[in-house]
Every structure is written in structure tokens, then in C-alpha cells.
Scaffold this motif. Structure first.
Motif, PDB file in Angstrom:
ATOM      1  N   ALA A 188       0.831  -1.204   0.000  1.00 51.36           N
ATOM      2  CA  ALA A 188       0.000   0.000   0.000  1.00 51.36           C
ATOM      3  C   ALA A 188       0.866   1.254   0.000  1.00 51.36           C
ATOM      4  N   LEU A 189       1.926   1.231   0.784  1.00 47.02           N
ATOM      5  CA  LEU A 189       2.819   2.383   0.826  1.00 47.02           C
ATOM      6  C   LEU A 189       3.522   2.592  -0.509  1.00 47.02           C
ATOM      7  N   LEU A 190       3.944   1.493  -1.115  1.00 47.29           N
ATOM      8  CA  LEU A 190       4.596   1.611  -2.419  1.00 47.29           C
ATOM      9  C   LEU A 190       3.617   2.097  -3.477  1.00 47.29           C
ATOM     10  N   ALA A 191       2.375   1.637  -3.387  1.00 43.61           N
ATOM     11  CA  ALA A 191       1.366   2.079  -4.349  1.00 43.61           C
ATOM     12  C   ALA A 191       1.109   3.575  -4.238  1.00 43.61           C
ATOM     13  N   ALA A 192       1.263   4.096  -3.051  1.00 41.54           N
ATOM     14  CA  ALA A 192       1.031   5.523  -2.845  1.00 41.54           C
ATOM     15  C   ALA A 192       2.265   6.359  -3.182  1.00 41.54           C
ATOM     16  N   ALA A 193       3.414   5.721  -3.337  1.00 38.27           N
ATOM     17  CA  ALA A 193       4.658   6.473  -3.537  1.00 38.27           C
ATOM     18  C   ALA A 193       4.671   7.270  -4.830  1.00 38.27           C
ATOM     19  N   ILE A 194       4.229   6.689  -5.917  1.00 36.16           N
ATOM     20  CA  ILE A 194       4.266   7.400  -7.197  1.00 36.16           C
ATOM     21  C   ILE A 194       3.371   8.630  -7.168  1.00 36.16           C
ATOM     22  N   ARG A 239      -5.736   7.632  -1.430  1.00 39.38           N
ATOM     23  CA  ARG A 239      -5.954   7.930  -0.011  1.00 39.38           C
ATOM     24  C   ARG A 239      -7.330   7.449   0.437  1.00 39.38           C
ATOM     25  N   GLU A 240      -8.330   7.644  -0.405  1.00 37.07           N
ATOM     26  CA  GLU A 240      -9.685   7.209  -0.056  1.00 37.07           C
ATOM     27  C   GLU A 240      -9.763   5.689   0.055  1.00 37.07           C
ATOM     28  N   ILE A 241      -9.132   5.000  -0.878  1.00 42.27           N
ATOM     29  CA  ILE A 241      -9.103   3.538  -0.822  1.00 42.27           C
ATOM     30  C   ILE A 241      -8.420   3.078   0.466  1.00 42.27           C
ATOM     31  N   HIS A 242      -7.266   3.629   0.748  1.00 43.71           N
ATOM     32  CA  HIS A 242      -6.521   3.234   1.944  1.00 43.71           C
ATOM     33  C   HIS A 242      -7.314   3.516   3.212  1.00 43.71           C
ATOM     34  N   GLN A 243      -7.942   4.680   3.272  1.00 43.19           N
ATOM     35  CA  GLN A 243      -8.697   5.038   4.465  1.00 43.19           C
ATOM     36  C   GLN A 243      -9.817   4.045   4.731  1.00 43.19           C
ATOM     37  N   ARG A 244     -10.483   3.596   3.661  1.00 45.66           N
ATOM     38  CA  ARG A 244     -11.585   2.641   3.829  1.00 45.66           C
ATOM     39  C   ARG A 244     -11.123   1.327   4.438  1.00 45.66           C
ATOM     40  N   TYR A 245      -9.916   0.932   4.134  1.00 52.99           N
ATOM     41  CA  TYR A 245      -9.469  -0.398   4.544  1.00 52.99           C
ATOM     42  C   TYR A 245      -8.495  -0.433   5.717  1.00 52.99           C
ATOM     43  N   LEU A 246      -7.827   0.632   5.995  1.00 54.32           N
ATOM     44  CA  LEU A 246      -6.785   0.590   7.015  1.00 54.32           C
ATOM     45  C   LEU A 246      -7.307   0.241   8.403  1.00 54.32           C
ATOM     46  N   MET A 287      -8.348  -4.807  -0.695  1.00 61.71           N
ATOM     47  CA  MET A 287      -7.617  -3.548  -0.801  1.00 61.71           C
ATOM     48  C   MET A 287      -6.505  -3.664  -1.833  1.00 61.71           C
ATOM     49  N   GLN A 288      -5.768  -4.734  -1.750  1.00 67.86           N
ATOM     50  CA  GLN A 288      -4.659  -4.927  -2.675  1.00 67.86           C
ATOM     51  C   GLN A 288      -5.168  -4.992  -4.120  1.00 67.86           C
ATOM     52  N   LYS A 332      -9.685  -1.766   9.140  1.00 73.16           N
ATOM     53  CA  LYS A 332     -10.156  -3.155   9.217  1.00 73.16           C
ATOM     54  C   LYS A 332      -9.331  -4.029   8.283  1.00 73.16           C
ATOM     55  N   LEU A 333      -8.360  -4.678   8.813  1.00 73.33           N
ATOM     56  CA  LEU A 333      -7.435  -5.433   7.982  1.00 73.33           C
ATOM     57  C   LEU A 333      -7.464  -6.951   8.168  1.00 73.33           C
ATOM     58  N   PRO A 334      -8.646  -7.557   8.280  1.00 74.32           N
ATOM     59  CA  PRO A 334      -8.631  -9.025   8.223  1.00 74.32           C
ATOM     60  C   PRO A 334      -8.196  -9.459   6.816  1.00 74.32           C
ATOM     61  N   GLU A 335      -7.888 -10.714   6.663  1.00 74.89           N
ATOM     62  CA  GLU A 335      -7.323 -11.229   5.411  1.00 74.89           C
ATOM     63  C   GLU A 335      -8.156 -10.863   4.180  1.00 74.89           C
ATOM     64  N   ALA A 336      -9.445 -11.058   4.251  1.00 73.00           N
ATOM     65  CA  ALA A 336     -10.302 -10.766   3.094  1.00 73.00           C
ATOM     66  C   ALA A 336     -10.234  -9.289   2.719  1.00 73.00           C
TER      67      ALA A 336
END
Length: 136
Positions: free
Chosen positions: A8-14, A62-69, A80-81, A71-75
Motif C-alpha cells: 500500500a505504501l509503495l502504491a502511494a509512492a508514485i 488515499r480514499e481507498i486506503h482510508q476505507r481499509y486501514l 484492498m490490494q 479493518k485489515l482481516p485477510e479478506a
């Protein structure tokens, strides 16, 4: 979980780096010096359009990350990925549409280099994790 957060961090880097691109097309300090875009020889209009797309993409990420950060169970991590991957692919296609054939070729080469660096980094982190667990 660690791999997902790294991805997620790498995806946000660009987008984060491109967010610093000047909006008016003028170079300001070192912000224009992003290797991925430097070699493309963009026109002022292309830089402005790229900046706009990069800002929009960054906001979407940022919106995608915020929705998932929270609640990070496997599914949720897998969802998110997948969403980040799909968003990144759509974003790259939007960027490519702004480029000439030669610029697209250079852009694609830069993406391949970046992906190789990310893969190398992921491999190193996995090796480091295995080394730490084997010594404990």
C-alpha cells in the motif's frame, strides 16, 4: 499484514511524488526532477495534465486506503490490494494516453524498472523476515 502495508505504501509512492510536480508547468527547485517523468520530455500542457491526473489519483488512493486501514482481516487486505492494483493500472493507462509513442515507450521502460526495484525490495524484506525468525 506487513506485506500488504508495504504494498500500500509503495502504491502511494508514485502519486505522492508526482503530487509535488508544479501545477503551472514551471520547474521549481528539485520537484521537477522525478526520474520517471524527467526522461519523457513533457510539454507544459502534458506536465499540467499529468499533475492533475496524479493529484486525482493520489486522492483516490488515499480514499481507498482510508476505507481499509481500520479493518485489515485477510479478506479486506486482499480486496484492498486488488483495488489498489486495478486503480494503479487504470491510472497508468490514463497517463499513457497523454504521451506520444516515444514517450509511452520511455514511460513503460520506467515502469518496468520501478517494478523490478519493488520486487527486489519485497524479496529483500522477505529474506530479512525469514532471517529474523530463524535466529529467534
Amino acid at each position: 499484514m506487513r506485506k500488504t502495508l508495504i504494498a500500500a505504501l509503495l502504491a502511494a509512492a508514485i502519486p505522492a511524488a508526482a503530487f509535488a510536480m508544479p501545477q503551472d508547468g514551471h520547474h521549481q527547485g528539485q520537484r521537477h526532477n522525478m526520474p520517471m517523468f524527467k526522461e519523457l520530455d513533457l510539454s507544459t500542457e502534458q506536465r499540467q495534465q499529468m499533475s492533475k491526473l496524479m493529484r486525482e489519483h493520489h486522492q483516490g488512493q488515499r480514499e481507498i486506503h482510508q476505507r481499509y486501514l481500520d479493518k485489515l482481516p485477510e479478506a479486506e487486505r486482499k480486496a484492498m490490494q486488488a483495488e489498489v492494483t486495478n486503480s494503479r493500472a487504470r491510472h497508468h493507462e490514463e497517463l499513457r494516453k497523454l504521451l506520444s509513442a516515444d514517450q509511452r515507450k520511455a514511460f513503460d521502460e520506467q515502469l518496468k524498472k520501478m517494478e523490478a526495484r519493488h520486487a527486489e525490495r519485497a524479496e529483500f524484506l522477505e529474506w530479512k523476515k525469514q532471517k529474523e525468525t530463524s535466529t529467534n
